[in-house]
Design an enzyme around this catalytic site. Structure first.
Site, PDB file in Angstrom:
ATOM      1  N   HIS A 138       0.375  -1.408  -0.271  1.00  0.00           N
ATOM      2  CA  HIS A 138      -0.020   0.204  -0.233  1.00  0.00           C
ATOM      3  C   HIS A 138       0.969   1.297   0.659  1.00  0.00           C
ATOM      4  O   HIS A 138       1.137   2.174  -0.984  1.00  0.00           O
ATOM      5  CB  HIS A 138      -0.907  -0.223   1.007  1.00  0.00           C
TER       6      HIS A 138
HETATM    7  O1  RIB Z   1      -5.711  -0.233   4.972  1.00  0.00           O
HETATM    8  C1  RIB Z   1      -3.533   0.001   4.105  1.00  0.00           C
HETATM    9  C2  RIB Z   1      -3.403   0.854   5.482  1.00  0.00           C
HETATM   10  O2  RIB Z   1      -3.587   0.707   6.512  1.00  0.00           O
HETATM   11  C3  RIB Z   1      -1.142   1.100   5.131  1.00  0.00           C
HETATM   12  O3  RIB Z   1      -1.270   2.626   5.288  1.00  0.00           O
HETATM   13  C4  RIB Z   1      -1.040   0.395   6.558  1.00  0.00           C
HETATM   14  O4  RIB Z   1       0.316   0.693   6.726  1.00  0.00           O
HETATM   15  C5  RIB Z   1      -2.311   0.998   7.037  1.00  0.00           C
HETATM   16  O5  RIB Z   1      -1.675   1.949   7.409  1.00  0.00           O
END
Ligand code: RIB
Ligand code: CA
Length: 313
Positions: free
Chosen positions: A243
């Site tokens: 992500h």
């Molecule tokens: O949903 C994914 C996000 O939530 C990413 O930033 C992960 O690190 C968590 O913070």
């Protein structure tokens, strides 16, 4: 072109760690003015610990790391140890940090940095709940016009939620903060699950990290080995979605991504859809576009960039 000055606001988190490593490995593109930590994946004490562990792993102990808000603006903290493990950085065995935390509160650092810098020269890169950013905007409304842009990981539309049926974790943890940020008028680029779920660390890609033969390569591969089990089990996906590194990669190679400038509002009233990013993708309302919502990625190009840059550390 001069490197882009950024503040990374983060809740490490294995994927945050990789995003930070990519930034620290790219000095020709990115100047990290500081790393501000927020409660999210794990409580603040651990996110502030983990950010320093990552800086030391990268050999960048001169980076200033600040602790910020330990809870959302109006709600109790929700964490994600079920995804990231009890430390938030489970997977590799890394030494406890020796570099100190900066004295100043993260929110004060954000405000001061934006007021001291020439307007439009500092980009904020939130990788976790938006509490610190919202607090800074509340404390110093004047900074909104000084922020070059916000490039954040958060939200979901076509991909729907990962913490509830409709909400992505970062937005869900502090929806009031997200509403403040999306309503600030600052130019925003959003990396939602719609695109991050297309940045999957397949076995071949993780083997390429391991094949770097460096402590960084090994640590990233071990973080991914740990981090991927949640998504593989839940989505049957072919690897962990990276992500947060989508934010850093966008700063370096925006051409690897594409999206649409649309209106995005945050649900803060309904228990059923709390934290949903309601993206008007088809322009069916008269609400003004306020964010570039990214939906596509050149995944092979992304991983080639990431692997090449990690090899530098
Ligand atoms: O949903 C994914 C996000 O939530 C990413 O930033 C992960 O690190 C968590 O913070
Ligand atoms: Ca994160």
């Amino acid at each position: 072109m001069a490197p882009r000055k950024i503040i990374i606001d983060t809740d490490p988190g294995q994927d945050d760690a990789v995003a930070i490593l990519l930034a620290l490995a790219s000095p020709e593109d990115i100047e990290v003015l500081g790393i501000t930590c927020v409660a999210g994946n794990v409580p603040l004490e651990l996110t502030a610990r983990n950010a320093r562990i990552v800086c030391e792993l990268a050999g960048k102990t001169d980076i200033k790391v600040f602790a910020g808000c330990d809870a959302p603006l109006e709600r109790p903290l929700v964490t994600a140890e079920h995804v990231h493990g009890k430390t938030g950085l489970d997977g590799p065995t890394l030494p406890e940090p020796r570099m100190p935390l900066a004295e100043e509160h993260a929110v004060a650092f954000i405000v001061e940095t934006l007021r001291d810098a020439a307007p439009g020269t500092v980009t904020l890169c939130p990788l976790g709940p938006l509490t610190n950013i919202a607090r800074a905007l509340q404390k110093a409304p004047d900074i909104a016009d000084r922020i070059a842009g916000i490039v954040l990981m958060g939200g979901a539309y076509f991909e729907v939620g990962n913490i509830t049926p409709t909400a992505e974790f970062n937005i869900y943890v502090d929806p009031e903060a997200a509403a403040i940020v999306f309503g600030s008028g600052v130019p925003i680029t959003v990396m939602p699950l719609d695109v991050t779920h297309k940045a999957l660390v397949t076995k071949a890609r993780n083997d390429a990290f391991r094949a770097l033969g460096t402590p960084v390569g090994a640590a990233v591969a071990e973080m991914t080995d740990f981090f991927e089990r949640f998504d593989k089990e839940k989505y049957g996906s072919n690897g962990a979605p990276l992500h947060d590194p989508c934010v850093t990669a966008y700063l370096i190679r925006p051409d690897l991504f594409s999206g649409r400038h649309v209106n995005v509002e945050i649900e803060t009233g309904s228990d059923l859809t709390l934290g949903m990013t309601v993206a008007d993708w088809w322009g069916v309302t008269d609400r003004a576009p306020n964010a570039t919502f990214i939906g596509e990625i050149d995944a092979d190009g992304f991983f080639a960039l990431l692997t090449e840059r990690l090899a530098r550390l």
